[in-house]
Scaffold this motif. Structure first.
Motif, PDB file in Angstrom:
ATOM      1  N   ALA A   1      45.649  39.302  42.034  1.00 45.05           N
ATOM      2  CA  ALA A   1      45.235  40.382  41.278  1.00 45.05           C
ATOM      3  C   ALA A   1      44.569  41.526  42.164  1.00 45.05           C
ATOM      4  CB  ALA A   1      44.151  40.057  40.279  1.00 45.05           C
ATOM      5  N   ASP A   2      44.616  42.883  41.450  1.00 47.09           N
ATOM      6  CA  ASP A   2      43.932  44.029  42.375  1.00 47.09           C
ATOM      7  C   ASP A   2      42.483  43.932  42.078  1.00 47.09           C
ATOM      8  OD1 ASP A   2      46.333  44.958  43.505  1.00 47.09           O
ATOM      9  OD2 ASP A   2      46.871  46.376  41.539  1.00 47.09           O
ATOM     10  N   LEU A   3      41.813  44.439  43.068  1.00 39.10           N
ATOM     11  CA  LEU A   3      40.318  44.527  42.852  1.00 39.10           C
ATOM     12  C   LEU A   3      39.541  45.716  42.875  1.00 39.10           C
ATOM     13  CD1 LEU A   3      37.655  42.629  43.143  1.00 39.10           C
ATOM     14  CD2 LEU A   3      38.022  42.918  45.393  1.00 39.10           C
ATOM     15  N   PHE A   4      38.882  46.095  41.945  1.00 43.11           N
ATOM     16  CA  PHE A   4      37.751  47.152  41.965  1.00 43.11           C
ATOM     17  C   PHE A   4      36.473  46.592  41.764  1.00 43.11           C
ATOM     18  CE2 PHE A   4      42.083  48.561  40.347  1.00 43.11           C
ATOM     19  CZ  PHE A   4      42.039  49.998  40.706  1.00 43.11           C
ATOM     20  N   SER A   5      35.663  47.253  42.564  1.00 38.50           N
ATOM     21  CA  SER A   5      34.504  46.574  42.793  1.00 38.50           C
ATOM     22  C   SER A   5      33.159  47.611  42.844  1.00 38.50           C
ATOM     23  CB  SER A   5      34.390  45.685  43.881  1.00 38.50           C
ATOM     24  OG  SER A   5      33.151  44.954  43.970  1.00 38.50           O
ATOM     25  N   ALA A   6      31.932  47.075  42.459  1.00 38.71           N
ATOM     26  CA  ALA A   6      30.902  47.676  42.513  1.00 38.71           C
ATOM     27  C   ALA A   6      30.160  47.452  43.945  1.00 38.71           C
ATOM     28  CB  ALA A   6      29.603  47.299  41.601  1.00 38.71           C
ATOM     29  N   GLY A   7      30.895  46.460  44.630  1.00 41.62           N
ATOM     30  CA  GLY A   7      30.354  46.074  46.061  1.00 41.62           C
ATOM     31  C   GLY A   7      28.977  45.469  45.797  1.00 41.62           C
ATOM     32  N   ASN A   8      27.985  45.972  46.606  1.00 41.70           N
ATOM     33  CA  ASN A   8      26.554  45.558  46.598  1.00 41.70           C
ATOM     34  C   ASN A   8      25.927  46.143  45.328  1.00 41.70           C
ATOM     35  OD1 ASN A   8      25.097  43.721  47.989  1.00 41.70           O
ATOM     36  ND2 ASN A   8      25.697  44.815  49.858  1.00 41.70           N
ATOM     37  N   LEU A   9      24.698  45.459  44.976  1.00 40.89           N
ATOM     38  CA  LEU A   9      24.197  46.021  43.844  1.00 40.89           C
ATOM     39  C   LEU A   9      22.666  46.593  43.997  1.00 40.89           C
ATOM     40  CD1 LEU A   9      22.156  43.278  43.610  1.00 40.89           C
ATOM     41  CD2 LEU A   9      24.065  42.340  42.236  1.00 40.89           C
TER      42      LEU A   9
END
Length: 442
Positions: free
Chosen positions: A150-158
């Motif tokens: 699947a494709d990934l979109f992310s906030a990365g770190n928080l």
């Protein structure tokens, strides 16, 4: 500001126990899809049409539609399209075609993206993972090519406090100690490639714990800094009190619904007026309360189609319990009735959940919370794409990526049919999909 209403299960423990047992009993009695064969032969790729299917286009179900795919994108959707004679066709009679599903709350690692795709989840919106992993996966979402992920979109770190929630998982986290650090923190996340900013406001009190957390001034400063960098700001809360305060600060969305109390109708209306979205993650709320959809999903799915990681996390339990699923469901029901945009997310791979497979359970829980079948499917397709500004997926319309899920039967009348997978395409290419319909009794 309206005050939270005190539901009966907050006043009477016996009522809570009976209500929880009844709620889980309803889940176990939900209808499950009958096995059905997918269209005959191997599925075509890149240039083809699915003909005479019921189509869910991201908003509504439409009968007897054709969907024409060309070079991995949707060329046309309509009735009795004039298709080239030599164009490969998939017979969609008795099937429903939807956009590829979008899970609006995951935490990616290992084979997560493969597991998600096998169950028709073609895009995941990750709410915290190693930024280097997100960076490695970013190019895939910008090209049309054969893939098994699947494709990934992310906030990365928080954004969290030293020793706060999110620091316990072994991923290096840059923490904050005061509001003055917010602008530099947000700029650093943006430079890492974060698609939005996720904030943690979690003191552990809902679960009988004591966890360091950001103070209100720092949270407000991070929200303002995210907006200054033209990034969405979303927040993790587990208390209604914190949710209402974050709304006043201008946060864009909530990545969980709280489970300590029920929102008042007046406050639900304030969420709608502010345009904030909510990702309830009811699957994990149920697991935190000591119950789980995990066993139901495992029973329905052929064992060979469940990965080792899915089996482990679906079978897992939380070390400590908190909140009530009834409170979470009632808050979602009131938010939805007020017009708040609800997005489907699972919080996989937390205990009681599994990548990909649990989104089908989440659809059932959203139906329990008052969403119609089309609204629940919209929460897993068009609405997360729109809320997070992803314009090339989530709907079946001209120009969108050909991320497609074909299921046997009619999920409009029985949302469990979303799991009766007959085919999955990513970027117009068929992928090896799981068969998630239940086994026939012996």
């Amino acid at each position: 500001m309206g005050s939270p209403e005190r539901p009966p299960w907050r006043r009477d423990p016996l009522f809570a126990a009976v209500a929880l047992a009844a709620f889980v009993g309803v889940l176990l009695m939900l209808p499950v899809p009958e096995p059905a064969d997918p269209p005959g032969g191997p599925l075509p790729e890149t240039n083809f049409a699915v003909v005479d299917a019921t189509v869910f286009d991201g908003e509504a179900f439409r009968a007897h539609r054709d969907v024409w795919v060309e070079d991995g994108r949707i060329r046309a959707v309509g009735q009795r399209l004039r298709l080239p004679e030599d164009l490969p066709r998939v017979d969609g009679r008795g099937h429903t075609l939807t956009p590829g599903l979008i899970d609006a709350h995951t935490h990616t690692y290992g084979v997560a993206l493969r597991d998600a795709l096998r169950f028709g989840v073609t895009t995941v919106l990750d709410q915290f993972t190693d930024p280097s992993l997100a960076a490695r996966k970013r190019p895939a979402r910008e090209r049309l090519a054969r893939t098994d992920e699947a494709d990934l979109f992310s906030a990365g770190n928080l954004a969290t406090a030293p020793g706060g929630h999110g620091t316990q998982f072994g991923v290096p986290v840059e923490t904050l100690t005061g509001p003055g650090e917010a602008p530099d923190f947000v700029r650093a996340r943006k430079a890492e490639g974060a698609d939005w900013i996720k904030i943690i406001w979690e003191d552990g009190s809902t679960f009988g714990a004591d966890i360091p957390t950001l103070d209100r001034d720092t949270i407000a400063a991070v929200i303002a800094a995210a907006h200054a960098e033209e990034l969405l700001a979303v927040i993790h809360v587990s208390r209604l009190e914190h949710a209402l305060a974050a709304l006043e600060m201008g946060v864009d969305g909530f990545v969980h619904v709280w489970a300590d109390d029920v929102i008042s109708e007046a406050d639900a209306a304030r969420f709608a007026e502010a345009g904030a979205f909510v990702i309830p993650t009811l699957s994990v709320q149920l697991a935190i309360a000591g119950e789980s959809m995990g066993s139901v999903l495992l029973e329905e799915t052929l064992a060979e189609h469940v990965s080792a990681m899915q089996r482990e996390t679906l079978s897992g339990t939380f070390p400590r319990q908190g909140g009530t699923p009834e409170a979470a469901l009632e808050s979602v029901r009131r938010l939805h009735a007020a017009g708040v945009r609800i997005l489907a997310g699972t919080d996989a791979p937390n205990p009681g959940t599994g990548f990909g497979i649990s989104l089908h359970g989440e659809l059932r829980l959203l139906r329990q919370a008052g969403l119609s079948a089309s609204e629940a499917l919209g929460a897993a397709t068009a609405h997360p794409a729109e809320a997070f500004g992803i314009e090339d997926r989530g709907r079946l319309e001209r120009g969108r990526i050909a991320d497609l899920l074909l299921v046997a039967g009619d999920p409009q009348s029985d949302v469990t049919r979303s799991a009766a997978i007959a085919g999955v395409w990513k970027d117009g290419f068929p992928v090896e999909a799981a068969w998630a319909a239940p086994k026939q009794p012996e």
